[in-house]
Design a protein around this motif. Structure first.
Motif, PDB file in Angstrom:
ATOM      1  N   VAL A   1       0.798  -1.042  -0.090  1.00 49.03           N
ATOM      2  CA  VAL A   1      -0.007   0.090   0.276  1.00 49.03           C
ATOM      3  C   VAL A   1       1.007   0.908   0.028  1.00 49.03           C
ATOM      4  O   VAL A   1       1.647   1.720   0.852  1.00 49.03           O
ATOM      5  N   GLN A   2       0.623   2.433  -0.658  1.00 50.87           N
ATOM      6  CA  GLN A   2       1.590   3.533  -0.793  1.00 50.87           C
ATOM      7  C   GLN A   2       0.784   4.024  -0.220  1.00 50.87           C
ATOM      8  O   GLN A   2      -0.309   4.535  -0.615  1.00 50.87           O
ATOM      9  N   LEU A   3       1.449   5.163   0.718  1.00 47.17           N
ATOM     10  CA  LEU A   3       0.175   5.732   1.649  1.00 47.17           C
ATOM     11  C   LEU A   3       1.278   7.547   0.601  1.00 47.17           C
ATOM     12  O   LEU A   3       2.232   8.226   0.814  1.00 47.17           O
ATOM     13  N   VAL A   4      -0.002   8.556   0.630  1.00 43.04           N
ATOM     14  CA  VAL A   4       0.386   9.832  -0.003  1.00 43.04           C
ATOM     15  C   VAL A   4       0.216  10.964   0.710  1.00 43.04           C
ATOM     16  O   VAL A   4      -1.923  10.647   1.174  1.00 43.04           O
ATOM     17  N   GLU A   5       1.509  11.796   1.340  1.00 40.66           N
ATOM     18  CA  GLU A   5       0.200  12.564   2.291  1.00 40.66           C
ATOM     19  C   GLU A   5      -0.392  14.061   1.613  1.00 40.66           C
ATOM     20  O   GLU A   5       0.529  14.320   1.216  1.00 40.66           O
ATOM     21  N   SER A   6      -0.598  14.985   2.120  1.00 43.81           N
ATOM     22  CA  SER A   6      -1.514  15.733   1.401  1.00 43.81           C
ATOM     23  C   SER A   6      -1.515  17.066   2.929  1.00 43.81           C
ATOM     24  O   SER A   6      -1.769  16.489   4.249  1.00 43.81           O
ATOM     25  N   GLY A   7      -1.385  18.385   2.612  1.00 44.31           N
ATOM     26  CA  GLY A   7      -1.567  18.921   4.170  1.00 44.31           C
ATOM     27  C   GLY A   7      -0.141  19.448   5.161  1.00 44.31           C
ATOM     28  O   GLY A   7       0.436  19.178   4.631  1.00 44.31           O
ATOM     29  N   GLY A   8      -0.416  20.476   6.003  1.00 39.92           N
ATOM     30  CA  GLY A   8       0.932  20.230   6.538  1.00 39.92           C
ATOM     31  C   GLY A   8       1.359  22.152   5.897  1.00 39.92           C
ATOM     32  O   GLY A   8       0.220  22.554   5.644  1.00 39.92           O
ATOM     33  N   GLY A   9       1.886  22.693   6.731  1.00 39.77           N
ATOM     34  CA  GLY A   9       2.335  23.700   6.348  1.00 39.77           C
ATOM     35  C   GLY A   9       2.882  24.649   7.715  1.00 39.77           C
ATOM     36  O   GLY A   9       3.613  24.195   9.061  1.00 39.77           O
ATOM     37  N   LEU A  10       3.043  25.959   7.519  1.00 42.57           N
ATOM     38  CA  LEU A  10       3.322  26.937   8.630  1.00 42.57           C
ATOM     39  C   LEU A  10       1.870  27.420   9.068  1.00 42.57           C
ATOM     40  O   LEU A  10       1.637  27.720   8.125  1.00 42.57           O
TER      41      LEU A  10
END
Length: 120
Positions: A1-10
């Motif tokens: 399973v390949q996990l793809v993250e998004s979001g985060g930042g300052l």
């Protein structure tokens, strides 16, 4: 399973961020999914987890009601809503998944990590 993250930042202290984690080309069916974080010079620590059916959410002690983990009905995407962020929350956040409880085993699958920086 390949996990793809998004979001985060300052974000400034007291602000909010939302992280997402998708199972590329797959679903989270029969998996436990969640997040760990690691700040510079510190051990990796558990943040939150949820079962693929949307039940049994669990959180690290430091969360204290500030974060909420969820998973969509199709079990394709998990989200971590982080509110009332503090400078101590600054870390790289990693999505993780396993067929077992990710607090009890070393997760088999990891995302690439996303930086969360909270300024004071």
């Amino acid at each position: 399973v390949q996990l793809v993250e998004s979001g985060g930042g300052l974000v400034q202290a007291g602000g909010s961020l939302r992280l997402s984690c998708s199972a590329s080309g797959n679903t989270f069916e029969n998996y436990c999914v969640g997040w760990f974080r690691q700040a510079p010079g510190k051990e990796r620590e558990f943040v939150a987890s949820i079962t693929w059916s949307g039940g049994a959410a669990d959180y690290g002690d430091f969360v204290k009601g500030r974060f909420t983990i969820s998973i969509d009905n199709a079990a394709t995407k998990a989200d971590l809503q982080m509110n009332s962020l503090k400078p101590d929350d600054t870390a790289v956040y990693y999505c993780a998944a396993d067929e077992g409880d990710i607090q009890m085993v070393i997760p088999s699958f990891w995302g690439q990590g996303t930086q969360v920086t909270v300024s004071s």
